[in-house]
Scaffold this motif. Structure first.
Motif, PDB file in Angstrom:
ATOM      1  N   GLU A 122       0.979  -0.402  -0.413  1.00  0.00           N
ATOM      2  CA  GLU A 122      -0.165  -0.017   0.218  1.00  0.00           C
ATOM      3  C   GLU A 122       1.161   1.377  -0.075  1.00  0.00           C
ATOM      4  O   GLU A 122       1.850   1.131   0.155  1.00  0.00           O
ATOM      5  CB  GLU A 122      -1.150  -0.383   1.410  1.00  0.00           C
ATOM      6  N   PRO A 123       0.537   2.800  -0.030  1.00  0.00           N
ATOM      7  CA  PRO A 123       1.421   3.885  -0.928  1.00  0.00           C
ATOM      8  C   PRO A 123       1.769   4.498   0.649  1.00  0.00           C
ATOM      9  O   PRO A 123       3.013   4.601   1.328  1.00  0.00           O
ATOM     10  CB  PRO A 123       0.111   4.715  -1.153  1.00  0.00           C
ATOM     11  N   GLY A 124       0.943   3.406   1.841  1.00  0.00           N
ATOM     12  CA  GLY A 124       1.800   4.253   2.809  1.00  0.00           C
ATOM     13  C   GLY A 124       3.006   3.683   3.462  1.00  0.00           C
ATOM     14  O   GLY A 124       3.516   4.079   4.380  1.00  0.00           O
ATOM     15  N   VAL A 125       3.013   2.609   3.305  1.00  0.00           N
ATOM     16  CA  VAL A 125       3.902   1.694   3.191  1.00  0.00           C
ATOM     17  C   VAL A 125       5.454   2.823   3.084  1.00  0.00           C
ATOM     18  O   VAL A 125       5.462   2.856   2.841  1.00  0.00           O
ATOM     19  CB  VAL A 125       4.289   0.648   2.871  1.00  0.00           C
ATOM     20  N   ILE A 126       6.034   2.739   5.158  1.00  0.00           N
ATOM     21  CA  ILE A 126       7.364   3.010   5.039  1.00  0.00           C
ATOM     22  C   ILE A 126       8.827   2.311   3.927  1.00  0.00           C
ATOM     23  O   ILE A 126       8.416   0.760   4.162  1.00  0.00           O
ATOM     24  CB  ILE A 126       7.581   3.489   6.553  1.00  0.00           C
ATOM     25  N   ASN A 127       9.593   3.148   3.561  1.00  0.00           N
ATOM     26  CA  ASN A 127      10.443   2.778   2.623  1.00  0.00           C
ATOM     27  C   ASN A 127      11.208   1.192   3.563  1.00  0.00           C
ATOM     28  O   ASN A 127      11.413   0.251   2.799  1.00  0.00           O
ATOM     29  CB  ASN A 127      11.497   3.586   2.074  1.00  0.00           C
ATOM     30  N   LEU A 128      11.478   1.975   4.501  1.00  0.00           N
ATOM     31  CA  LEU A 128      12.436   0.442   4.681  1.00  0.00           C
ATOM     32  C   LEU A 128      11.797  -0.564   5.586  1.00  0.00           C
ATOM     33  O   LEU A 128      12.566  -2.024   5.515  1.00  0.00           O
ATOM     34  CB  LEU A 128      13.247   1.122   6.773  1.00  0.00           C
ATOM     35  N   ASP A 129      10.486  -1.019   5.846  1.00  0.00           N
ATOM     36  CA  ASP A 129       9.394  -1.375   6.230  1.00  0.00           C
ATOM     37  C   ASP A 129       9.937  -2.736   4.988  1.00  0.00           C
ATOM     38  O   ASP A 129       9.197  -4.037   5.361  1.00  0.00           O
ATOM     39  CB  ASP A 129       8.227  -0.983   6.478  1.00  0.00           C
ATOM     40  N   VAL A 130       9.806  -2.323   3.732  1.00  0.00           N
ATOM     41  CA  VAL A 130       9.905  -3.069   2.642  1.00  0.00           C
ATOM     42  C   VAL A 130      11.053  -4.575   2.366  1.00  0.00           C
ATOM     43  O   VAL A 130      10.949  -5.374   2.721  1.00  0.00           O
ATOM     44  CB  VAL A 130       9.714  -2.640   1.429  1.00  0.00           C
ATOM     45  N   ALA A 173      15.601  -1.716  -2.785  1.00  0.00           N
ATOM     46  CA  ALA A 173      17.118  -1.271  -3.431  1.00  0.00           C
ATOM     47  C   ALA A 173      17.104   0.603  -3.008  1.00  0.00           C
ATOM     48  O   ALA A 173      18.190   0.673  -2.407  1.00  0.00           O
ATOM     49  CB  ALA A 173      17.217  -1.481  -4.850  1.00  0.00           C
ATOM     50  N   PRO A 174      15.995   1.212  -3.439  1.00  0.00           N
ATOM     51  CA  PRO A 174      15.787   2.343  -3.648  1.00  0.00           C
ATOM     52  C   PRO A 174      16.216   3.149  -1.938  1.00  0.00           C
ATOM     53  O   PRO A 174      14.705   2.787  -1.635  1.00  0.00           O
ATOM     54  CB  PRO A 174      14.366   3.290  -4.160  1.00  0.00           C
ATOM     55  N   ASP A 175      17.081   3.987  -1.687  1.00  0.00           N
ATOM     56  CA  ASP A 175      17.480   4.001   0.139  1.00  0.00           C
ATOM     57  C   ASP A 175      17.727   5.251  -0.301  1.00  0.00           C
ATOM     58  O   ASP A 175      18.691   6.129   0.121  1.00  0.00           O
ATOM     59  CB  ASP A 175      18.361   3.154   0.432  1.00  0.00           C
ATOM     60  N   PRO A 176      16.252   6.286  -0.383  1.00  0.00           N
ATOM     61  CA  PRO A 176      16.742   8.064   0.308  1.00  0.00           C
ATOM     62  C   PRO A 176      17.337   7.652   2.147  1.00  0.00           C
ATOM     63  O   PRO A 176      16.731   7.178   2.342  1.00  0.00           O
ATOM     64  CB  PRO A 176      14.947   8.559  -0.102  1.00  0.00           C
ATOM     65  N   SER A 177      17.854   8.864   2.074  1.00  0.00           N
ATOM     66  CA  SER A 177      18.304   8.393   3.465  1.00  0.00           C
ATOM     67  C   SER A 177      17.364   9.281   4.860  1.00  0.00           C
ATOM     68  O   SER A 177      17.247   8.884   5.797  1.00  0.00           O
ATOM     69  CB  SER A 177      19.956   9.912   3.347  1.00  0.00           C
ATOM     70  N   SER A 178      16.198   9.080   4.108  1.00  0.00           N
ATOM     71  CA  SER A 178      14.279   8.756   4.973  1.00  0.00           C
ATOM     72  C   SER A 178      13.925   8.087   4.969  1.00  0.00           C
ATOM     73  O   SER A 178      13.085   7.973   5.310  1.00  0.00           O
ATOM     74  CB  SER A 178      13.997  10.333   4.304  1.00  0.00           C
ATOM     75  N   GLN A 179      14.639   7.282   4.359  1.00  0.00           N
ATOM     76  CA  GLN A 179      14.391   5.749   4.046  1.00  0.00           C
ATOM     77  C   GLN A 179      13.300   5.310   6.109  1.00  0.00           C
ATOM     78  O   GLN A 179      12.358   4.526   5.483  1.00  0.00           O
ATOM     79  CB  GLN A 179      14.822   4.394   3.183  1.00  0.00           C
ATOM     80  N   GLN A 180      13.803   5.235   6.824  1.00  0.00           N
ATOM     81  CA  GLN A 180      13.332   5.344   7.709  1.00  0.00           C
ATOM     82  C   GLN A 180      11.911   5.841   8.152  1.00  0.00           C
ATOM     83  O   GLN A 180      10.922   5.050   8.903  1.00  0.00           O
ATOM     84  CB  GLN A 180      14.505   5.016   9.066  1.00  0.00           C
ATOM     85  N   ILE A 181      11.139   6.845   7.061  1.00  0.00           N
ATOM     86  CA  ILE A 181      10.115   7.199   7.380  1.00  0.00           C
ATOM     87  C   ILE A 181       9.293   7.790   6.247  1.00  0.00           C
ATOM     88  O   ILE A 181       8.283   7.938   6.409  1.00  0.00           O
ATOM     89  CB  ILE A 181       9.970   8.329   8.072  1.00  0.00           C
ATOM     90  N   CYS A 182       9.665   7.808   5.832  1.00  0.00           N
ATOM     91  CA  CYS A 182       9.766   8.618   4.516  1.00  0.00           C
ATOM     92  C   CYS A 182       8.555   7.206   3.412  1.00  0.00           C
ATOM     93  O   CYS A 182       8.567   5.572   3.314  1.00  0.00           O
ATOM     94  CB  CYS A 182       9.879   8.376   3.126  1.00  0.00           C
ATOM     95  N   SER A 183       7.559   7.604   2.422  1.00  0.00           N
ATOM     96  CA  SER A 183       6.213   5.769   1.950  1.00  0.00           C
ATOM     97  C   SER A 183       6.609   5.957   0.533  1.00  0.00           C
ATOM     98  O   SER A 183       7.148   6.759  -0.015  1.00  0.00           O
ATOM     99  CB  SER A 183       4.820   7.034   2.893  1.00  0.00           C
ATOM    100  N   ILE A 184       6.431   4.410   0.526  1.00  0.00           N
ATOM    101  CA  ILE A 184       6.642   4.289  -1.334  1.00  0.00           C
ATOM    102  C   ILE A 184       5.149   5.024  -2.143  1.00  0.00           C
ATOM    103  O   ILE A 184       5.968   5.638  -2.851  1.00  0.00           O
ATOM    104  CB  ILE A 184       5.793   2.661  -1.226  1.00  0.00           C
ATOM    105  N   GLY A 185       4.464   5.250  -1.471  1.00  0.00           N
ATOM    106  CA  GLY A 185       3.920   6.156  -2.555  1.00  0.00           C
ATOM    107  C   GLY A 185       4.846   7.438  -2.643  1.00  0.00           C
ATOM    108  O   GLY A 185       4.396   8.606  -4.132  1.00  0.00           O
ATOM    109  N   GLY A 186       4.871   8.453  -1.497  1.00  0.00           N
ATOM    110  CA  GLY A 186       5.712   9.976  -1.843  1.00  0.00           C
ATOM    111  C   GLY A 186       7.199   9.144  -2.892  1.00  0.00           C
ATOM    112  O   GLY A 186       7.521  10.333  -3.326  1.00  0.00           O
ATOM    113  N   ASN A 187       7.570   8.144  -2.131  1.00  0.00           N
ATOM    114  CA  ASN A 187       9.214   7.579  -3.012  1.00  0.00           C
ATOM    115  C   ASN A 187       8.411   7.764  -4.063  1.00  0.00           C
ATOM    116  O   ASN A 187       9.313   8.412  -5.608  1.00  0.00           O
ATOM    117  CB  ASN A 187       9.387   6.335  -2.756  1.00  0.00           C
ATOM    118  N   VAL A 188       7.339   7.393  -4.510  1.00  0.00           N
ATOM    119  CA  VAL A 188       6.523   6.826  -6.342  1.00  0.00           C
ATOM    120  C   VAL A 188       6.605   8.361  -7.158  1.00  0.00           C
ATOM    121  O   VAL A 188       6.751   9.026  -7.814  1.00  0.00           O
ATOM    122  CB  VAL A 188       5.653   5.331  -6.700  1.00  0.00           C
TER     123      VAL A 188
END
Ligand SMILES: Cc1cc2nc3c(=O)[nH]c(=O)nc-3n(C[C@H](O)[C@H](O)[C@H](O)COP(=O)(O)OP(=O)(O)OC[C@H]3O[C@@H](n4cnc5c(N)ncnc54)[C@H](O)[C@@H]3O)c2cc1C
Length: 484
Positions: A115-123, A135-150
């Motif tokens: 889902e879009p709200g899933v936190i990057n690092l949780d994947v 693989a994509p690892d923004p420095s904010s990966q502990q809090i940013c969402s996959i939807g935001g990354n997309v």
């Protein structure tokens, strides 16, 4: 509940019917939680905030907004650095933080559906037991969402070797501005997925994302090389890439950024360094060992090289870099995180020019960047309590973008245009270029209600407010395109 922004009372009531009363925020104090993203100097209190729990609810919300002609904006975790999720006082903010389920992990096909709200690092955490990561690892990966990354087509330190978000998204379920739920994928025909990824929330709202999973590398080696000057560190970067080595990451920090990181997280980088490079290699063991020896040799001008002996030492090396943006708060009350791109070969010249700009203006600039792909993140420091300091910092920040453009680069590498850089778009694109982009936007969102006011400096197509335009777009004049 509480007061509802004038004119939105009826809509708020319908949103309660769609998402549940407890998931619709209209209380003025609570609304302020959402008034900005990571770029805090752009603020607006949203008219209404709604926290849906699925695609059907989002589709209902979008249809309700469209029926009332009310703008709506998606928000993930609100870590964006270009004001992309900046709300509107006359609009609805659709926050995906209740949509944090990992719906499917398919190791055989190396993909996961989230889902879009899933936190990057949780994947990555979820698939690590199977020997995989995202693989994509923004420095904010502990809090940013996959939807935001997309939406931002986010990058990160390891995107040099692995590519940006767009290279790791296989399909998206999207609620279109028409309120339909559609699936876009890597199907034959126009690359709609490529258009959607990086569209900064202006073409629809992602409600389900299929991401590529990457196998964990057999070996990882990390070194920290300390150089006397930023120029010699830059030369080492060119030498490494020129030798045909593609590290997983090459990151550079200058003396001021090192000072900030030291103050914040005691990363213990070598004292007196004019710049440090962090170089990480990963892949098959034999290849990593061979290339690592090559990299050590190419960093021969460094006055000190540290090699991480284990994961704990690797984490220590990365700690300074990963904390760098926030760390700058230790040495300056306010700062602008700039994001621009230049060809790697222009690094020494552009960095020298930034140094001159800083010297001439008296505005300090700390440099932290993805050196391997020429993505600069100058941190322009100022004290807002000092009259005119903010304006001077803004000016230096804009001059740095000019340097990027002059050198054939771009005004953003990974943080997006958002509201912040819309005004810089005409420095990079002609009016015709911008209108053509707007036509793509209009094809998705004829009513112009999906995150309006972002990316484009003078919205004037679709239903948006007319701007500076004085003549008809050539494509329209020639009958090759219509205004929607
Ligand atoms: C300390 C720090 C470090 C950072 N490091 C990096 C980095 O290394 N690399 C990098 O690329 N970025 C970095 N960022 C920027 C930011 O984290 C990324 O842009 C991230 O992708 C934003 O995700 P988010 O969930 O916070 O999105 P938000 O800020 O909530 O939204 C960002 C944009 O996405 C849109 N959006 C959100 N969800 C959806 C959706 N479901 N569908 C459609 N549109 C949507 C919003 O409308 C907005 O335009 C950093 C930020 C901070 C604060």
């Amino acid at each position: 509940m509480g007061d509802v922004t004038a004119g939105l009372e009826g809509l708020a009531e319908r949103l309660r019917g769609i998402a549940g009363a407890e998931n619709v925020i209209t209380d003025p104090a609570e609304l302020r939680t959402y008034e900005c993203d990571g770029l805090t100097y752009h603020r607006a209190t949203p008219g209404v905030v709604v926290l849906p729990d699925g695609a059907e609810q989002i589709a209902g919300i979008v249809r309700a907004c469209t029926a009332d002609g009310v703008p709506y904006i998606a928000r993930g975790s609100g870590t964006g650095l270009s004001g992309g999720a900046l709300p509107r006082t006359d609009g609805v903010l659709i926050v995906t933080s209740r949509m944090r389920r990992i719906l499917e992990i398919d190791i055989d096909d190396e993909r996961a559906v989230v889902e879009p709200g899933v936190i990057n690092l949780d994947v990555s955490k979820a698939v690590r037991p199977y020997g995989y990561y995202y693989a994509p690892d923004p420095s904010s990966q502990q809090i940013c969402s996959i939807g935001g990354n997309v939406a931002e087509n986010s990058g990160g330190a390891h995107c040099l070797k692995y590519g940006f978000t767009v290279n790791h998204v296989l399909a998206c379920e999207v609620v279109t501005p028409g309120g339909e739920i559609v699936e876009i994928s890597e199907a034959p025909g126009y690359d709609l997925l490529g258009v959607f990824v990086g569209s900064e929330g202006t073409l629809g709202i992602a409600t389900k994302i299929t991401v590529r999973l990457t196998r964990l590398p057999e070996a990882v080696e990390t070194l920290l090389a300390a150089f006397d000057s930023i120029e010699s560190a830059g030369e080492a970067v060119s030498a490494i890439i020129g030798a045909g080595v593609v590290p997983a990451a090459i990151e550079m920090m200058d003396a001021l950024a090192i000072e900030a990181a030291e103050a914040a997280v005691r990363c213990r980088y070598p004292e007196g360094a004019g710049a440090v490079l962090i170089v990480e290699l990963d892949g098959p063991d034999a290849e990593v060992r061979r290339q690592f020896a090559q990299v050590e040799d190419l960093c021969r001008d460094a006055f000190e090289i540290r090699v991480a002996a284990d994961d704990a030492e690797r984490a220590l090396i990365w700690r300074g870099r990963k904390s760098a943006f926030a760390a700058v708060g230790r040495i300056s009350p306010d700062y602008i995180v700039q994001d621009g791109v230049i060809p790697r070969t222009a690094l020494p010249e552009v960095l020298a020019r930034i140094d001159e700009l800083s010297g001439d203006s008296g505005v300090r600039v700390a440099n932290v960047f993805h050196a391997g792909d020429g993505n600069l993140h100058p941190l322009v420091l100022f004290d807002d309590a000092v009259e005119g300091a903010g304006e001077r910092a803004e000016l230096v920040s804009a001059q740095i973008l000019d340097l990027c453009i002059e050198h054939g680069g771009s005004i953003t590498g990974e943080h997006g245009v958002g509201v912040d850089k819309a005004k810089h778009m005409p420095r990079m694109f002609t009016e015709e270029d911008l209108d053509t982009m707007q036509m793509v936007r209009c094809a998705f969102d004829p009513a112009g209600l999906c995150n309006p006011g972002k990316i484009y400096p003078t919205p004037r197509l679709c239903g948006e407010v007319p701007g500076r335009r004085t003549k008809v777009h050539p494509l329209v004049e020639s009958g090759k395109a219509d205004l929607f």
